[in-house]
Design an enzyme around this catalytic site. Structure first.
Site, PDB file in Angstrom:
ATOM      1  N   LYS A   8       8.388 -26.019 -26.583  1.00  0.00           N
ATOM      2  CA  LYS A   8       7.238 -26.366 -25.290  1.00  0.00           C
ATOM      3  C   LYS A   8       5.726 -24.993 -25.962  1.00  0.00           C
ATOM      4  CE  LYS A   8       5.618 -27.434 -20.993  1.00  0.00           C
ATOM      5  NZ  LYS A   8       5.449 -28.695 -19.625  1.00  0.00           N
TER       6      LYS A   8
ATOM      7  N   ARG B 233     -12.280 -21.212  -7.247  1.00  0.00           N
ATOM      8  CA  ARG B 233     -12.319 -21.687  -8.661  1.00  0.00           C
ATOM      9  C   ARG B 233     -10.995 -20.690  -9.626  1.00  0.00           C
ATOM     10  NH1 ARG B 233     -17.301 -21.125  -7.141  1.00  0.00           N
ATOM     11  NH2 ARG B 233     -18.602 -23.161  -6.413  1.00  0.00           N
TER      12      ARG B 233
ATOM     13  N   GLU C 138      -3.859 -31.675 -23.851  1.00  0.00           N
ATOM     14  CA  GLU C 138      -3.066 -33.185 -24.306  1.00  0.00           C
ATOM     15  C   GLU C 138      -4.215 -33.937 -25.281  1.00  0.00           C
ATOM     16  OE1 GLU C 138       0.061 -34.453 -21.485  1.00  0.00           O
ATOM     17  OE2 GLU C 138       0.145 -36.790 -22.730  1.00  0.00           O
TER      18      GLU C 138
ATOM     19  N   HIS D 234       9.801 -40.203 -21.997  1.00  0.00           N
ATOM     20  CA  HIS D 234       9.050 -40.439 -21.277  1.00  0.00           C
ATOM     21  C   HIS D 234       8.240 -41.409 -20.247  1.00  0.00           C
ATOM     22  CE1 HIS D 234      10.289 -36.252 -21.091  1.00  0.00           C
ATOM     23  NE2 HIS D 234       9.321 -35.955 -19.733  1.00  0.00           N
TER      24      HIS D 234
ATOM     25  N   GLU E  17      15.859 -32.053 -20.915  1.00  0.00           N
ATOM     26  CA  GLU E  17      14.410 -31.638 -21.574  1.00  0.00           C
ATOM     27  C   GLU E  17      14.964 -30.828 -22.822  1.00  0.00           C
ATOM     28  OE1 GLU E  17      11.521 -32.625 -21.155  1.00  0.00           O
ATOM     29  OE2 GLU E  17      11.307 -33.511 -18.849  1.00  0.00           O
TER      30      GLU E  17
ATOM     31  N   ASN F  27       5.981 -35.646 -24.957  1.00  0.00           N
ATOM     32  CA  ASN F  27       7.072 -37.370 -23.223  1.00  0.00           C
ATOM     33  C   ASN F  27       7.734 -38.174 -24.301  1.00  0.00           C
ATOM     34  OD1 ASN F  27       4.791 -36.404 -21.654  1.00  0.00           O
ATOM     35  ND2 ASN F  27       2.997 -38.130 -22.892  1.00  0.00           N
TER      36      ASN F  27
ATOM     37  N   HIS G  16      14.493 -36.601 -12.024  1.00  0.00           N
ATOM     38  CA  HIS G  16      13.638 -36.371 -13.485  1.00  0.00           C
ATOM     39  C   HIS G  16      14.945 -36.954 -14.894  1.00  0.00           C
ATOM     40  CE1 HIS G  16      10.438 -36.132 -15.701  1.00  0.00           C
ATOM     41  NE2 HIS G  16      10.812 -35.244 -16.334  1.00  0.00           N
TER      42      HIS G  16
ATOM     43  N   HIS H   8       9.070 -42.330 -17.178  1.00  0.00           N
ATOM     44  CA  HIS H   8       8.556 -42.609 -15.590  1.00  0.00           C
ATOM     45  C   HIS H   8       8.720 -43.534 -14.991  1.00  0.00           C
ATOM     46  CE1 HIS H   8       6.151 -39.590 -17.940  1.00  0.00           C
ATOM     47  NE2 HIS H   8       6.458 -38.379 -16.552  1.00  0.00           N
TER      48      HIS H   8
ATOM     49  N   ARG I  31       0.528 -32.256 -27.939  1.00  0.00           N
ATOM     50  CA  ARG I  31       1.639 -32.315 -27.183  1.00  0.00           C
ATOM     51  C   ARG I  31       2.078 -33.509 -26.690  1.00  0.00           C
ATOM     52  NH1 ARG I  31      -0.058 -28.296 -21.581  1.00  0.00           N
ATOM     53  NH2 ARG I  31       2.061 -29.089 -20.577  1.00  0.00           N
TER      54      ARG I  31
ATOM     55  N   LYS J 247       0.235 -27.379 -16.894  1.00  0.00           N
ATOM     56  CA  LYS J 247      -0.231 -28.571 -15.495  1.00  0.00           C
ATOM     57  C   LYS J 247       0.014 -28.556 -14.620  1.00  0.00           C
ATOM     58  CE  LYS J 247      -0.264 -32.612 -18.890  1.00  0.00           C
ATOM     59  NZ  LYS J 247       1.853 -33.716 -19.499  1.00  0.00           N
TER      60      LYS J 247
HETATM   61  P1  NAD Z   1      12.485 -29.814  -6.897  1.00  0.00           P
HETATM   62  O1  NAD Z   1      11.011 -28.405  -7.381  1.00  0.00           O
HETATM   63  O2  NAD Z   1      11.924 -30.940  -6.036  1.00  0.00           O
HETATM   64  O3  NAD Z   1      13.453 -28.514  -6.840  1.00  0.00           O
HETATM   65  C1  NAD Z   1      14.942 -29.188  -7.082  1.00  0.00           C
HETATM   66  C2  NAD Z   1      15.771 -28.811  -5.318  1.00  0.00           C
HETATM   67  O4  NAD Z   1      16.170 -27.833  -5.813  1.00  0.00           O
HETATM   68  C3  NAD Z   1      14.855 -28.286  -4.227  1.00  0.00           C
HETATM   69  O5  NAD Z   1      16.082 -28.223  -2.870  1.00  0.00           O
HETATM   70  C4  NAD Z   1      15.164 -26.414  -4.525  1.00  0.00           C
HETATM   71  O6  NAD Z   1      14.321 -26.042  -3.279  1.00  0.00           O
HETATM   72  C5  NAD Z   1      16.262 -26.271  -4.727  1.00  0.00           C
HETATM   73  N1  NAD Z   1      16.222 -25.156  -5.464  1.00  0.00           N
HETATM   74  C6  NAD Z   1      15.343 -24.359  -6.363  1.00  0.00           C
HETATM   75  N2  NAD Z   1      15.596 -23.398  -7.169  1.00  0.00           N
HETATM   76  C7  NAD Z   1      16.790 -23.117  -6.482  1.00  0.00           C
HETATM   77  C8  NAD Z   1      18.206 -22.372  -6.987  1.00  0.00           C
HETATM   78  N3  NAD Z   1      17.605 -21.858  -7.515  1.00  0.00           N
HETATM   79  N4  NAD Z   1      19.312 -23.164  -6.149  1.00  0.00           N
HETATM   80  C9  NAD Z   1      19.016 -23.747  -5.428  1.00  0.00           C
HETATM   81  N5  NAD Z   1      18.510 -24.900  -5.399  1.00  0.00           N
HETATM   82  C10 NAD Z   1      17.073 -24.674  -6.052  1.00  0.00           C
HETATM   83  O7  NAD Z   1      12.688 -30.132  -8.165  1.00  0.00           O
HETATM   84  P2  NAD Z   1      12.833 -30.123  -9.870  1.00  0.00           P
HETATM   85  O8  NAD Z   1      13.603 -31.085 -10.476  1.00  0.00           O
HETATM   86  O9  NAD Z   1      13.116 -28.014 -10.183  1.00  0.00           O
HETATM   87  O10 NAD Z   1      10.778 -29.913 -10.542  1.00  0.00           O
HETATM   88  C11 NAD Z   1      10.575 -31.083 -10.701  1.00  0.00           C
HETATM   89  C12 NAD Z   1       9.022 -30.944 -10.450  1.00  0.00           C
HETATM   90  O11 NAD Z   1       8.865 -30.809 -11.813  1.00  0.00           O
HETATM   91  C13 NAD Z   1       8.432 -32.744 -10.357  1.00  0.00           C
HETATM   92  O12 NAD Z   1       7.542 -32.618  -8.942  1.00  0.00           O
HETATM   93  C14 NAD Z   1       7.924 -33.175 -11.313  1.00  0.00           C
HETATM   94  O13 NAD Z   1       6.417 -34.026 -11.447  1.00  0.00           O
HETATM   95  C15 NAD Z   1       6.947 -31.086 -12.327  1.00  0.00           C
HETATM   96  N6  NAD Z   1       7.386 -31.054 -12.840  1.00  0.00           N
HETATM   97  C16 NAD Z   1       6.037 -31.133 -13.981  1.00  0.00           C
HETATM   98  C17 NAD Z   1       6.252 -30.742 -14.910  1.00  0.00           C
HETATM   99  C18 NAD Z   1       4.638 -29.569 -15.769  1.00  0.00           C
HETATM  100  O14 NAD Z   1       4.350 -29.415 -16.732  1.00  0.00           O
HETATM  101  N7  NAD Z   1       4.298 -29.245 -14.556  1.00  0.00           N
HETATM  102  C19 NAD Z   1       6.924 -30.622 -15.988  1.00  0.00           C
HETATM  103  C20 NAD Z   1       7.779 -31.417 -15.554  1.00  0.00           C
HETATM  104  C21 NAD Z   1       7.957 -31.262 -13.828  1.00  0.00           C
END
Ligand code: NAD
Length: 359
Positions: A226, A120, A236, A247, A184, A244, A263, A251, A240, A142
């Site tokens: 943020k 938990r 949210e 967005h 962003e 968006n 994204h 999306h 918050r 999140k």
């Molecule tokens: P990702 O985590 O898929 O990373 C993209 C690629 O880059 C992967 O192949 C990873 O292994 C590689 N990588 C990571 N760090 C690296 C580095 N330093 N050098 C080389 N390669 C590297 O993608 P992302 O764009 O970072 O994140 C997308 C995800 O984030 C989605 O799942 C989205 O839903 C989530 N997200 C969450 C929130 C939230 O508030 N929780 C907000 C925005 C996005």
């Protein structure tokens, strides 16, 4: 600006986001009291994870370990979460132990979710390694996984205890991922901190240079925006929603493109769309909408979309909102750094805003 910045995120359990070069080295000191630490990471970060594990061991953590996850979205599944629970159980992980999320947003989302659910809730420290992870995913609490029905449908609001944004990681990030993450940052500029826009306009090349002080300042300012919002509204209920901005359409584009678009690229088009909608609704000066296109264009981000997808995009936006039990709502600007909500807009305005983003 000093080499390392510390940003406080308020709320019921406040925490710091540290931004700078080499700041991952602060991890062992943060976790020195833990008996066990599991560093969850994707395959490309295996070397960095091994280094952190050895540093944790040197700092006196009895049993630090790495847990390798599938890369990218492949990590955000119930099966991978269950595999992590099994591993933590096998290692007899207790409430005083800790999880570390080392990777992009997909990794930090999964690591946060595993930490939220194991016993938990055990401590999680996020070490984002992508620009999107630093300015968005790892900050704000999140966490979640995807299901067959859609993205991020299962999860928890579960703030980390610390976030270490080590800018050195950006050196190996593919340029397209760096540029995409800047969408962003631009959003943060329009909704709250126009200095971000001035900085990009005055040195667009520095903004896409992972080693530049300009990018460090942009990352810090975006995180501050943020932090200010989520510190006040974790779940949210109010402000918050302003995060968006851009967005709603983004999306829908991601869904219509079957998640083959980055994204940030989708957010970039979504920002131009939201700005045009603000103009059509009589709330935003057309000059500010033009500035959206020019700032995003300077960074090499897309500002237009294909002409033949409107019915699918509208459907995707409606399904998304229905699943949240809400009417179609858009965040629009009433001016620079003045975000507000436009609920149930005239469908003709939506169509007209789409016409303005056609390639
Ligand atoms: P990702 O985590 O898929 O990373 C993209 C690629 O880059 C992967 O192949 C990873 O292994 C590689 N990588 C990571 N760090 C690296 C580095 N330093 N050098 C080389 N390669 C590297 O993608 P992302 O764009 O970072 O994140 C997308 C995800 O984030 C989605 O799942 C989205 O839903 C989530 N997200 C969450 C929130 C939230 O508030 N929780 C907000 C925005 C996005």
């Amino acid at each position: 600006m000093s080499a390392t910045a510390r940003i406080r995120v308020g709320g019921a359990a406040p925490y710091d986001v540290v931004v700078g070069t080499g700041v991952a080295g602060e991890l062992p000191a943060l976790l020195a009291g833990a008996r066990q630490v599991a560093v969850l990471h994707p395959p490309p970060l295996a070397g960095a994870a091994a280094l952190l594990v050895s540093q944790l061991s040197a700092a006196g953590v009895e049993r630090p370990c790495g847990i390798e996850l599938p890369d990218g979205e492949g990590a955000k599944t119930a099966e991978v979460a269950a595999r992590c629970w099994t591993e933590l159980g096998r290692r007899e992980f207790t409430r005083s132990d800790a999880v570390v999320g080392l990777g992009g947003g997909a990794t930090t989302d999964l690591a946060g979710f595993v930490a939220a659910t194991w016993l938990r809730g055990v401590r999680v420290v996020q070490v984002p390694t992508t620009l999107l992870g630093m300015v968005d995913a790892a900050v704000g609490g999140k966490t979640g996984i995807n299901t067959a029905q859609g993205k991020n449908l299962v999860g928890a609001f579960y703030p980390p205890t610390d976030v270490l944004c080590d800018l050195d990681f950006l050196a190996t990030l593919p340029r397209a991922d760096l540029v995409s993450g800047l969408a962003e940052v631009v959003k943060a500029g329009f909704i709250a901190d126009p200095t971000v826009l001035d900085l990009i306009e005055s040195s667009p090349l520095a903004a896409v240079d992972p080693a530049s002080p300009a990018l460090a300042e942009l990352v810090t300012r975006a995180i501050q925006v943020k932090a200010d919002v989520v510190g006040e509204d974790l779940t949210e209920q109010g402000r918050r929603e302003h995060l968006n901005y851009g967005h709603t359409l983004a999306h829908a584009i991601e869904k219509v493109e079957r998640y083959t678009w980055r994204h940030g690229d989708a957010v970039s088009v979504g920002l131009v769309f939201a700005a045009e909608l603000g103009v059509l609704a009589g709330r935003l000066d057309p000059g500010v909408a033009r500035r959206h296109r020019s700032v995003l264009g300077l960074l090499g981000l897309p500002t237009s979309y294909r002409p033949d997808r409107w019915p699918e995009l509208v459907e995707a936006m409606r399904v998304d909102k229905k699943s949240r039990g809400a009417a179609l709502r858009f965040v629009v600007l009433d001016g620079l750094a003045r975000p507000g909500v436009l609920a149930d807009p005239d469908p003709a305005w939506l169509r007209a805003a789409y016409e303005k983003v056609l390639s």
